[in-house]
Design an enzyme around this catalytic site. Structure first.
Site, PDB file in Angstrom:
ATOM      1  N   CYS A 115       0.816  -1.231   0.000  1.00 37.79           N
ATOM      2  CA  CYS A 115       0.000   0.000   0.000  1.00 37.79           C
ATOM      3  C   CYS A 115       0.842   1.270   0.000  1.00 37.79           C
ATOM      4  O   CYS A 115       0.331   2.352  -0.274  1.00 37.79           O
ATOM      5  CB  CYS A 115      -0.933   0.004   1.199  1.00 37.79           C
ATOM      6  SG  CYS A 115      -2.155  -1.309   1.133  1.00 37.79           S
ATOM      7  N   HIS A 128      -3.130   7.536   2.560  1.00 40.12           N
ATOM      8  CA  HIS A 128      -3.548   6.222   2.063  1.00 40.12           C
ATOM      9  C   HIS A 128      -4.904   5.916   2.689  1.00 40.12           C
ATOM     10  O   HIS A 128      -5.130   6.173   3.867  1.00 40.12           O
ATOM     11  CB  HIS A 128      -2.514   5.167   2.468  1.00 40.12           C
ATOM     12  CG  HIS A 128      -2.981   3.761   2.219  1.00 40.12           C
ATOM     13  ND1 HIS A 128      -3.522   3.378   1.014  1.00 40.12           N
ATOM     14  CD2 HIS A 128      -3.010   2.667   3.027  1.00 40.12           C
ATOM     15  CE1 HIS A 128      -3.852   2.102   1.084  1.00 40.12           C
ATOM     16  NE2 HIS A 128      -3.558   1.655   2.292  1.00 40.12           N
ATOM     17  N   ASN A 143     -10.031   0.502   0.053  1.00 39.97           N
ATOM     18  CA  ASN A 143      -8.569   0.566   0.038  1.00 39.97           C
ATOM     19  C   ASN A 143      -8.073   0.014  -1.308  1.00 39.97           C
ATOM     20  O   ASN A 143      -8.177  -1.184  -1.561  1.00 39.97           O
ATOM     21  CB  ASN A 143      -8.046  -0.268   1.213  1.00 39.97           C
ATOM     22  CG  ASN A 143      -6.532  -0.320   1.279  1.00 39.97           C
ATOM     23  OD1 ASN A 143      -5.844   0.081   0.347  1.00 39.97           O
ATOM     24  ND2 ASN A 143      -6.020  -0.843   2.389  1.00 39.97           N
TER      25      ASN A 143
HETATM   26  O1  UT7 Z   1      -3.676  -0.814   3.790  1.00 38.83           O
HETATM   27  C1  UT7 Z   1      -2.759  -1.584   4.494  1.00 38.83           C
HETATM   28  C2  UT7 Z   1      -2.926  -1.465   5.928  1.00 38.83           C
HETATM   29  N1  UT7 Z   1      -4.170  -2.042   6.367  1.00 38.83           N
HETATM   30  C3  UT7 Z   1      -4.821  -1.464   7.337  1.00 38.83           C
HETATM   31  O2  UT7 Z   1      -4.401  -0.410   7.771  1.00 38.83           O
HETATM   32  C4  UT7 Z   1      -6.020  -2.139   7.917  1.00 38.83           C
HETATM   33  C5  UT7 Z   1      -5.997  -1.964   9.398  1.00 38.83           C
HETATM   34  N2  UT7 Z   1      -7.071  -2.642  10.117  1.00 38.83           N
HETATM   35  C6  UT7 Z   1      -8.362  -2.221  10.105  1.00 38.83           C
HETATM   36  O3  UT7 Z   1      -8.766  -1.352   9.358  1.00 38.83           O
HETATM   37  C7  UT7 Z   1      -9.282  -2.830  11.151  1.00 38.83           C
HETATM   38  O4  UT7 Z   1      -8.503  -3.570  12.051  1.00 38.83           O
HETATM   39  C8  UT7 Z   1     -10.417  -3.726  10.569  1.00 38.83           C
HETATM   40  C9  UT7 Z   1     -11.455  -2.852   9.906  1.00 38.83           C
HETATM   41  C10 UT7 Z   1      -9.847  -4.731   9.602  1.00 38.83           C
HETATM   42  C11 UT7 Z   1     -11.116  -4.470  11.714  1.00 38.83           C
HETATM   43  O5  UT7 Z   1     -11.616  -3.548  12.670  1.00 38.83           O
HETATM   44  P1  UT7 Z   1     -11.293  -3.713  14.225  1.00 38.83           P
HETATM   45  O6  UT7 Z   1     -12.013  -2.636  14.909  1.00 38.83           O
HETATM   46  O7  UT7 Z   1      -9.799  -3.781  14.377  1.00 38.83           O
HETATM   47  O8  UT7 Z   1     -11.975  -5.086  14.562  1.00 38.83           O
HETATM   48  P2  UT7 Z   1     -11.325  -6.449  15.144  1.00 38.83           P
HETATM   49  O9  UT7 Z   1     -10.496  -7.115  14.106  1.00 38.83           O
HETATM   50  O10 UT7 Z   1     -10.694  -6.143  16.473  1.00 38.83           O
HETATM   51  O11 UT7 Z   1     -12.634  -7.296  15.412  1.00 38.83           O
HETATM   52  C12 UT7 Z   1     -13.648  -6.871  16.348  1.00 38.83           C
HETATM   53  C13 UT7 Z   1     -14.826  -7.814  16.223  1.00 38.83           C
HETATM   54  C14 UT7 Z   1     -14.433  -9.294  16.245  1.00 38.83           C
HETATM   55  O12 UT7 Z   1     -15.452 -10.004  16.898  1.00 38.83           O
HETATM   56  P3  UT7 Z   1     -15.323 -10.425  18.445  1.00 38.83           P
HETATM   57  O13 UT7 Z   1     -14.087 -11.261  18.526  1.00 38.83           O
HETATM   58  O14 UT7 Z   1     -15.199  -9.124  19.196  1.00 38.83           O
HETATM   59  O15 UT7 Z   1     -16.588 -11.172  18.706  1.00 38.83           O
HETATM   60  C15 UT7 Z   1     -14.421  -9.685  14.795  1.00 38.83           C
HETATM   61  O16 UT7 Z   1     -14.669 -11.053  14.585  1.00 38.83           O
HETATM   62  O17 UT7 Z   1     -15.468  -7.620  14.965  1.00 38.83           O
HETATM   63  C16 UT7 Z   1     -15.570  -8.875  14.261  1.00 38.83           C
HETATM   64  N3  UT7 Z   1     -15.479  -8.600  12.840  1.00 38.83           N
HETATM   65  C17 UT7 Z   1     -16.539  -8.304  12.074  1.00 38.83           C
HETATM   66  N4  UT7 Z   1     -17.838  -8.203  12.354  1.00 38.83           N
HETATM   67  C18 UT7 Z   1     -18.666  -7.887  11.346  1.00 38.83           C
HETATM   68  C19 UT7 Z   1     -14.346  -8.549  12.060  1.00 38.83           C
HETATM   69  N5  UT7 Z   1     -14.682  -8.250  10.804  1.00 38.83           N
HETATM   70  C20 UT7 Z   1     -16.017  -8.092  10.782  1.00 38.83           C
HETATM   71  C21 UT7 Z   1     -16.930  -7.769   9.772  1.00 38.83           C
HETATM   72  N6  UT7 Z   1     -18.249  -7.670  10.097  1.00 38.83           N
HETATM   73  N7  UT7 Z   1     -16.560  -7.537   8.497  1.00 38.83           N
END
Ligand code: UT7
Length: 322
Positions: free
Chosen positions: A114, A249, A279
């Site tokens: 990225c 980005h 993204n």
């Molecule tokens: O471009 C290169 C660099 N990439 C990035 O910068 C991406 C960075 N990461 C992110 O943008 C975020 O971490 C995400 C959007 C991918 C995820 O958001 P988050 O707030 O970090 O969520 P998480 O991974 O901590 O997950 C929280 C909860 C989990 O459930 P439990 O364990 O709390 O029950 C996940 O299973 O949200 C759940 N979850 C979802 N729920 C509904 C993860 N993805 C989804 C989804 N829909 N799509």
């Protein structure tokens, strides 16, 4: 006399097909509200079956060439940043050179995930400053949708396809003020995409899809981008208030908002394209820059901070007096 790199043209291309959060939530366990609240994304573009990184790059490049009012044949160097090259080789840059009908220039790809556009801008600036090139075409072009596992809700909600381009020319007045690029392979396993054709016996069953430990990547991205802001301002002896526009980005609005807060900048001075593009990896910064230039928000003489963070990890910034 000093030599600088000046932006003389920008371009962008987004494929026609729109995939909304509702479309995705019909196939995986997610919802429009979850995706929008956690990422800022509502929809993304998906490349058509006959499109490639080089075909999308061509459209963005032609726009930049037309804005600059030059002939394609005047270009000395083409750098394409992509994680989805048409072929392993020749490079997508060589394919783009052929598409643009340029007989004699240097063309190569770079791979910095990225952060690719920032790395490419940094290389371009050095070619220009050393006198090795005058006119340099920098393109980020990505078909992320083909690297996404559409059953993985942790990644499929994030990515989109598109291409962005910038044309630089040598000038005796400042354009690019500085670029700063970094890499750290220590975290390679937090965000990666296997290449099945180059797999060892041990990982031969790994599919060629994006793997990401999103939350860990998120935290490192916020801290790292904060540091790159400090590094860029210090290198130019500038204050936060000297920056007119942030062109980040586009990975997650919460990451972008954290960088804006660090700059004490209102979101009105941030070019955001995430909502309807997702993204687009190395294309995202150039697509956002193009949008800001073409809709008149970014004006000649203003100072623009471009930044990115991606797999590797790689990260960087380019400070440009437009
Ligand atoms: O471009 C290169 C660099 N990439 C990035 O910068 C991406 C960075 N990461 C992110 O943008 C975020 O971490 C995400 C959007 C991918 C995820 O958001 P988050 O707030 O970090 O969520 P998480 O991974 O901590 O997950 C929280 C909860 C989990 O459930 P439990 O364990 O709390 O029950 C996940 O299973 O949200 C759940 N979850 C979802 N729920 C509904 C993860 N993805 C989804 C989804 N829909 N799509």
């Amino acid at each position: 006399m000093n030599r600088y790199s000046k932006v003389i043209g920008t371009g962008g291309y987004l494929p026609e097909t729109i995939r909304t959060n509702e479309d995705i939530s019909r196939h995986v366990d997610t919802s429009d509200s979850w995706i929008y609240e956690r990422t800022g994304i509502k929809s993304r573009r998906i490349a058509g079956a006959d499109e490639t990184a080089s075909s999308m790059a061509e459209i963005a490049a032609i726009q930049a060439i037309e804005m600059a009012g030059i002939e394609a044949g005047e270009i000395d160097l083409i750098i394409v940043a992509t994680g989805t090259p048409d072929r392993v080789y020749p490079s997508t840059a060589c394919l783009l050179q052929e598409r643009l009908g340029i007989q004699n220039c240097v063309s190569f790809d770079i791979q910095a995930a990225c952060s690719g556009a920032i790395f490419a801008l940094s290389i371009a600036d050095k070619f220009i400053k050393t006198g090795a090139a005058d006119k340099v075409l920098v393109v980020g072009s990505e078909i992320c949708s083909r690297l996404v596992d559409w059953t993985d809700r942790g990644t499929c909600i994030l990515f989109g396809d598109g291409a962005g381009a910038v044309l630089l020319d040598s000038a005796d007045e400042v354009g690019i003020l500085s670029t700063h690029i970094h890499s750290d392979g220590e975290f390679e396993d937090l965000l990666y995409c296997p290449n099945p054709q180059a797999a060892t016996e041990a990982n031969k069953d790994e599919a060629g899809f994006i793997n990401m430990r999103g939350n860990e990547v998120f935290k490192i991205a916020v801290n790292t981008l904060g540091r790159i802001v400090d590094e860029t301002l210090a290198a130019n002896d500038m204050e936060k208030t000297d920056i007119d526009w942030l062109v980040p980005h586009q990975a997650n609005t919460r990451i972008i908002a954290a960088t804006a807060r660090k700059l004490r900048m209102s979101m009105e001075h941030v070019i955001l394209t995430l909502e309807n593009q997702g993204n687009t990896s190395s294309a995202s910064v150039l697509l956002a820059f193009n949008e800001g230039v073409r809709d008149g928000r970014i004006q000649r003489g203003q100072v623009v901070l471009l930044e990115a963070f991606g797999a590797g990890f790689t990260w960087g910034s380019a400070l440009i007096k437009y």
